[in-house]
Design a protein around this motif. Structure first.
Motif, PDB file in Angstrom:
ATOM      1  N   THR A  70      12.082  -2.909  -6.449  1.00 41.34           N
ATOM      2  CA  THR A  70      11.092  -3.350  -5.464  1.00 41.34           C
ATOM      3  C   THR A  70       9.871  -3.895  -6.214  1.00 41.34           C
ATOM      4  O   THR A  70       9.823  -3.862  -7.443  1.00 41.34           O
ATOM      5  CB  THR A  70      10.681  -2.219  -4.502  1.00 41.34           C
ATOM      6  OG1 THR A  70       9.888  -1.274  -5.216  1.00 41.34           O
ATOM      7  CG2 THR A  70      11.899  -1.557  -3.875  1.00 41.34           C
ATOM      8  N   SER A  71       8.921  -4.385  -5.457  1.00 38.02           N
ATOM      9  CA  SER A  71       7.790  -5.082  -6.067  1.00 38.02           C
ATOM     10  C   SER A  71       7.136  -4.292  -7.193  1.00 38.02           C
ATOM     11  O   SER A  71       6.693  -4.854  -8.186  1.00 38.02           O
ATOM     12  CB  SER A  71       6.732  -5.387  -5.019  1.00 38.02           C
ATOM     13  OG  SER A  71       7.334  -5.801  -3.823  1.00 38.02           O
ATOM     14  N   ARG A  72       7.064  -3.001  -7.022  1.00 36.37           N
ATOM     15  CA  ARG A  72       6.355  -2.258  -8.077  1.00 36.37           C
ATOM     16  C   ARG A  72       7.111  -2.282  -9.392  1.00 36.37           C
ATOM     17  O   ARG A  72       6.514  -2.018 -10.434  1.00 36.37           O
ATOM     18  CB  ARG A  72       5.968  -0.852  -7.639  1.00 36.37           C
ATOM     19  CG  ARG A  72       7.071   0.145  -7.563  1.00 36.37           C
ATOM     20  CD  ARG A  72       6.522   1.464  -7.082  1.00 36.37           C
ATOM     21  NE  ARG A  72       5.973   1.322  -5.735  1.00 36.37           N
ATOM     22  CZ  ARG A  72       5.018   2.109  -5.216  1.00 36.37           C
ATOM     23  NH1 ARG A  72       4.498   3.071  -5.918  1.00 36.37           N
ATOM     24  NH2 ARG A  72       4.607   1.927  -3.986  1.00 36.37           N
ATOM     25  N   LEU A  75       5.302  -4.926 -11.154  1.00 37.16           N
ATOM     26  CA  LEU A  75       3.996  -4.463 -11.636  1.00 37.16           C
ATOM     27  C   LEU A  75       4.186  -3.631 -12.897  1.00 37.16           C
ATOM     28  O   LEU A  75       3.494  -3.824 -13.905  1.00 37.16           O
ATOM     29  CB  LEU A  75       3.291  -3.608 -10.580  1.00 37.16           C
ATOM     30  CG  LEU A  75       3.129  -4.160  -9.157  1.00 37.16           C
ATOM     31  CD1 LEU A  75       2.351  -3.165  -8.285  1.00 37.16           C
ATOM     32  CD2 LEU A  75       2.412  -5.506  -9.168  1.00 37.16           C
ATOM     33  N   PHE A  97      -3.622  -0.371  -3.413  1.00 35.42           N
ATOM     34  CA  PHE A  97      -2.782  -0.912  -4.483  1.00 35.42           C
ATOM     35  C   PHE A  97      -3.541  -1.083  -5.792  1.00 35.42           C
ATOM     36  O   PHE A  97      -2.938  -1.139  -6.862  1.00 35.42           O
ATOM     37  CB  PHE A  97      -2.063  -2.174  -4.015  1.00 35.42           C
ATOM     38  CG  PHE A  97      -0.978  -1.834  -3.032  1.00 35.42           C
ATOM     39  CD1 PHE A  97       0.163  -1.188  -3.457  1.00 35.42           C
ATOM     40  CD2 PHE A  97      -1.135  -2.074  -1.674  1.00 35.42           C
ATOM     41  CE1 PHE A  97       1.158  -0.809  -2.556  1.00 35.42           C
ATOM     42  CE2 PHE A  97      -0.151  -1.706  -0.765  1.00 35.42           C
ATOM     43  CZ  PHE A  97       1.003  -1.072  -1.200  1.00 35.42           C
ATOM     44  N   VAL A 143      -5.516  -6.796  -7.597  1.00 34.85           N
ATOM     45  CA  VAL A 143      -4.684  -7.108  -6.442  1.00 34.85           C
ATOM     46  C   VAL A 143      -5.254  -8.351  -5.766  1.00 34.85           C
ATOM     47  O   VAL A 143      -6.466  -8.467  -5.604  1.00 34.85           O
ATOM     48  CB  VAL A 143      -4.678  -5.918  -5.458  1.00 34.85           C
ATOM     49  CG1 VAL A 143      -3.914  -6.266  -4.187  1.00 34.85           C
ATOM     50  CG2 VAL A 143      -4.096  -4.679  -6.121  1.00 34.85           C
ATOM     51  N   GLY A 145      -3.979  -9.663  -2.530  1.00 34.53           N
ATOM     52  CA  GLY A 145      -4.079  -9.325  -1.103  1.00 34.53           C
ATOM     53  C   GLY A 145      -3.815  -7.841  -0.937  1.00 34.53           C
ATOM     54  O   GLY A 145      -2.734  -7.365  -1.268  1.00 34.53           O
ATOM     55  N   THR A 147      -2.828  -5.076   1.186  1.00 36.58           N
ATOM     56  CA  THR A 147      -2.220  -4.783   2.487  1.00 36.58           C
ATOM     57  C   THR A 147      -2.832  -3.530   3.113  1.00 36.58           C
ATOM     58  O   THR A 147      -2.768  -3.360   4.321  1.00 36.58           O
ATOM     59  CB  THR A 147      -0.698  -4.597   2.324  1.00 36.58           C
ATOM     60  OG1 THR A 147      -0.451  -4.134   1.017  1.00 36.58           O
ATOM     61  CG2 THR A 147       0.021  -5.896   2.536  1.00 36.58           C
ATOM     62  N   ASP A 172      -1.483  -8.668  -8.947  1.00 36.66           N
ATOM     63  CA  ASP A 172      -0.504  -8.241  -7.950  1.00 36.66           C
ATOM     64  C   ASP A 172      -0.647  -9.164  -6.742  1.00 36.66           C
ATOM     65  O   ASP A 172      -1.589  -9.030  -5.963  1.00 36.66           O
ATOM     66  CB  ASP A 172      -0.783  -6.773  -7.584  1.00 36.66           C
ATOM     67  CG  ASP A 172       0.001  -6.300  -6.356  1.00 36.66           C
ATOM     68  OD1 ASP A 172       0.625  -7.143  -5.672  1.00 36.66           O
ATOM     69  OD2 ASP A 172      -0.030  -5.089  -6.074  1.00 36.66           O
ATOM     70  N   VAL A 174       1.861  -9.458  -4.538  1.00 40.96           N
ATOM     71  CA  VAL A 174       3.035  -9.045  -3.767  1.00 40.96           C
ATOM     72  C   VAL A 174       2.873  -9.425  -2.288  1.00 40.96           C
ATOM     73  O   VAL A 174       3.800  -9.931  -1.656  1.00 40.96           O
ATOM     74  CB  VAL A 174       3.261  -7.521  -3.907  1.00 40.96           C
ATOM     75  CG1 VAL A 174       4.344  -7.040  -2.946  1.00 40.96           C
ATOM     76  CG2 VAL A 174       3.626  -7.166  -5.345  1.00 40.96           C
ATOM     77  N   ALA A 175       1.688  -9.197  -1.748  1.00 42.91           N
ATOM     78  CA  ALA A 175       1.486  -9.396  -0.310  1.00 42.91           C
ATOM     79  C   ALA A 175       1.216 -10.857   0.037  1.00 42.91           C
ATOM     80  O   ALA A 175       1.378 -11.251   1.182  1.00 42.91           O
ATOM     81  CB  ALA A 175       0.323  -8.534   0.166  1.00 42.91           C
ATOM     82  N   GLN A 197       9.950  -8.696   0.035  1.00 48.12           N
ATOM     83  CA  GLN A 197      10.085  -8.262   1.440  1.00 48.12           C
ATOM     84  C   GLN A 197       8.857  -8.539   2.284  1.00 48.12           C
ATOM     85  O   GLN A 197       8.766  -8.074   3.403  1.00 48.12           O
ATOM     86  CB  GLN A 197      10.444  -6.769   1.500  1.00 48.12           C
ATOM     87  CG  GLN A 197       9.293  -5.802   1.376  1.00 48.12           C
ATOM     88  CD  GLN A 197       8.960  -5.460  -0.058  1.00 48.12           C
ATOM     89  OE1 GLN A 197       9.158  -6.271  -0.937  1.00 48.12           O
ATOM     90  NE2 GLN A 197       8.444  -4.274  -0.295  1.00 48.12           N
ATOM     91  N   LYS A 198       7.900  -9.295   1.734  1.00 49.26           N
ATOM     92  CA  LYS A 198       6.707  -9.600   2.521  1.00 49.26           C
ATOM     93  C   LYS A 198       6.792 -11.066   2.949  1.00 49.26           C
ATOM     94  O   LYS A 198       7.694 -11.420   3.687  1.00 49.26           O
ATOM     95  CB  LYS A 198       5.487  -9.204   1.726  1.00 49.26           C
ATOM     96  CG  LYS A 198       5.639  -7.713   1.351  1.00 49.26           C
ATOM     97  CD  LYS A 198       4.436  -6.950   1.055  1.00 49.26           C
ATOM     98  CE  LYS A 198       4.851  -5.498   0.782  1.00 49.26           C
ATOM     99  NZ  LYS A 198       3.784  -4.666   0.336  1.00 49.26           N
TER     100      LYS A 198
HETATM  101  C1  LIG Z   1       3.887  -3.771  -0.729  1.00 50.90           C
HETATM  102  C2  LIG Z   1       2.998  -3.879  -1.884  1.00 50.90           C
HETATM  103  C3  LIG Z   1       3.335  -3.334  -3.145  1.00 50.90           C
HETATM  104  C4  LIG Z   1       4.539  -2.454  -3.396  1.00 50.90           C
HETATM  105  O1  LIG Z   1       5.713  -3.031  -3.090  1.00 50.90           O
HETATM  106  P1  LIG Z   1       7.123  -2.267  -3.118  1.00 50.90           P
HETATM  107  O2  LIG Z   1       8.082  -3.355  -2.860  1.00 50.90           O
HETATM  108  O3  LIG Z   1       7.049  -1.255  -2.027  1.00 50.90           O
HETATM  109  O4  LIG Z   1       7.317  -1.654  -4.442  1.00 50.90           O
HETATM  110  C5  LIG Z   1       2.470  -3.553  -4.189  1.00 50.90           C
HETATM  111  N1  LIG Z   1       1.330  -4.247  -4.022  1.00 50.90           N
HETATM  112  C6  LIG Z   1       0.960  -4.747  -2.826  1.00 50.90           C
HETATM  113  C7  LIG Z   1      -0.330  -5.491  -2.712  1.00 50.90           C
HETATM  114  C8  LIG Z   1       1.772  -4.588  -1.730  1.00 50.90           C
HETATM  115  O5  LIG Z   1       1.391  -5.072  -0.545  1.00 50.90           O
END
Ligand SMILES: *Cc1c(COP(=O)(O)O)cnc(C)c1O
Length: 417
Positions: A70-72, A75, A97, A143, A145, A147, A172, A174-175, A197-198
């Motif tokens: 997953t996203s982490r 990271l 985050f 970070v 965005g 979330t 990061d 991710v969002a 997944q975002k």
């Molecule tokens: C969702 C999210 C993560 C973690 O993502 P996972 O896929 O749950 O590991 C990390 N950083 C931000 C900013 C997020 O929104």
């Protein structure tokens, strides 16, 4: 023998900050037959995915590929590969985050320095620049965005200053990636980590990332074991070069890039179906076009904001810092936030999110990401929220929320006519 029922996930409208609904084309892509990971038919797909990721991150970087996890995992891969024990790392925190980045950096043995902005706000870039000047970190992790608070941090000036001071800048995203502009090169970010997944609207399970040659130099300096085809003269054990070895095998970017390079040095087994999914998700994104996609996310975010205000609710967080893909709403006094969420789920099939830490029980979060970011979903969630709040005894001007959102869409149509 115990009998288990057929798998039958209920249909849902998912308006959370992830995981979000997935385009049926992506689900279909995941059902195709498996290929061997060194089959040229598969390595071609890997190469195309790297090409498409270059467009997504708007970068000329050679290295753009997903980490499996997953996203982490992305990271962690970037932080464990770049941070050597004792390195000074600055993490400006404005939500949950940022704390995650801090926690990972600490595990990498960094001397972590944090500065904090109140949740619901972001930093004035000058505050971060002043902290860099004061603490002289080797790396800044931030970070884009959040979330957890629905806020978005401007990065361009911070990136520019980091480059000037020769500090590594890792972000990061991710969002935000795929929903909001993220410019790896223009903003001078050395490593950008995304998620699937975002706003990419692919199931959770991969972390696409990109990094530049400044990062690669550090990776190569830390590479401790000679692998594959390099000549003896190129071999420089990390201990001799004065660097420490990367503490993870699975998340070692130096090894991962060898796997994604034409040499294809064996590392893990690539997650075939997830790669199909990511490739199809990126293909959909590029067909829509980055600019059109950002405009869609901005418009649906604006419609949610207008709708929520229209029904008399308060938004959480600073207006200037609003993240267009996550809208945070103050739970009105006397209303049971969890009861509202469960009625939305059970009666309307709509999922919205609660929140963490200091905001737990105080706000709801409505996501509008990727395939879930649609006019239909926005109008559904607003209508359902109005009805649910009325049912919970909250006095509101019935119908005004949805009307306010419809006004946003009508304005856009006037502009484009
Ligand atoms: C969702 C999210 C993560 C973690 O993502 P996972 O896929 O749950 O590991 C990390 N950083 C931000 C900013 C997020 O929104």
């Amino acid at each position: 023998m115990k009998r288990y029922k057929d798998l039958a996930p209920p249909p849902r409208t998912i308006m959370t900050p992830g995981p979000v609904e997935v385009d049926p084309r992506v689900l279909r892509a995941m059902s195709y037959p498996i290929l061997g990971q060194f089959d040229p038919a598969f390595t071609d797909l890997m190469n195309e995915t790297m090409e498409m990721l270059r467009e997504l991150f708007v970068t000329g970087n050679q290295w753009c590929y997903p980490v499996d996890g997953t996203s982490r995992s992305g990271l962690e891969a970037v932080l464990v590969s770049l941070i050597e024990p004792g390195d000074r790392v600055l993490v400006p925190i404005y939500g949950r985050f940022g704390h995650l980045l801090t926690e990972i950096a600490e595990r990498c043995g960094a001397e972590v320095i944090t500065i904090e902005a109140e949740w619901g706000t972001v930093f004035d870039p000058q505050q971060v620049i002043d902290a860099i000047r004061q603490y002289r970190p080797a790396l800044v992790a931030m970070v884009h965005g959040e979330t957890s608070t629905g806020c978005m941090q401007p990065l361009r000036e911070i990136g520019h200053y980091c480059r000037e001071m020769d500090v590594l800048f890792v972000v990061d995203a991710v969002a935000t990636i795929g929903g909001v502009p993220v410019y790896a090169d223009k903003w001078q970010i050395d490593a950008v980590m995304g998620g699937t997944q975002k706003c990419l609207s692919v199931p959770a399970g991969m972390a696409p990332l990109t990094y530049n040659d400044r990062v690669e130099r550090k990776l190569l300096a830390r590479k401790s074991i000679e692998r594959g085809l390099r000549t003896a003269s190129e071999f420089q054990p990390a201990a001799i070069s004065g660097h420490s070895r990367i503490a993870s095998n699975y998340l070692d970017l130096a090894q991962l890039q060898d796997y994604w390079s034409p040499a294809r040095l064996n590392h893990h087994t690539e997650a075939t179906s997830m790669l199909y999914a990511l490739r199809e998700g990126l293909r959909i994104l590029l067909e829509e076009g980055l600019e059109a996609r950002f405009a869609r996310h901005a418009e649906n975010g604006a419609a949610i904001v207008a709708g929520v205000r229209g029904m008399g609710l308060q938004l959480f967080g600073n207006d200037q810092a609003r993240l267009p893909v996550v809208t945070c709403i103050e739970i009105p006094p006397g209303i049971d936030g969890e009861s509202v969420r469960s009625m939305l789920l059970e009666d309307f099939g709509i999922e919205i999110a609660s929140s963490f830490g200091p905001l737990k029980g105080r706000i709801w979060r409505i996501g509008s990401m990727g395939y879930s970011s649609s006019r239909k979903n926005v109008l559904h969630v607003l209508g359902a929220l109005e009805a649910t709040l009325l049912r919970h005894g909250f006095k509101l001007p019935a119908g005004e929320g949805v009307q306010a959102a419809l006004d946003v869409y009508a304005r856009k149509e006037e502009v484009t006519c």
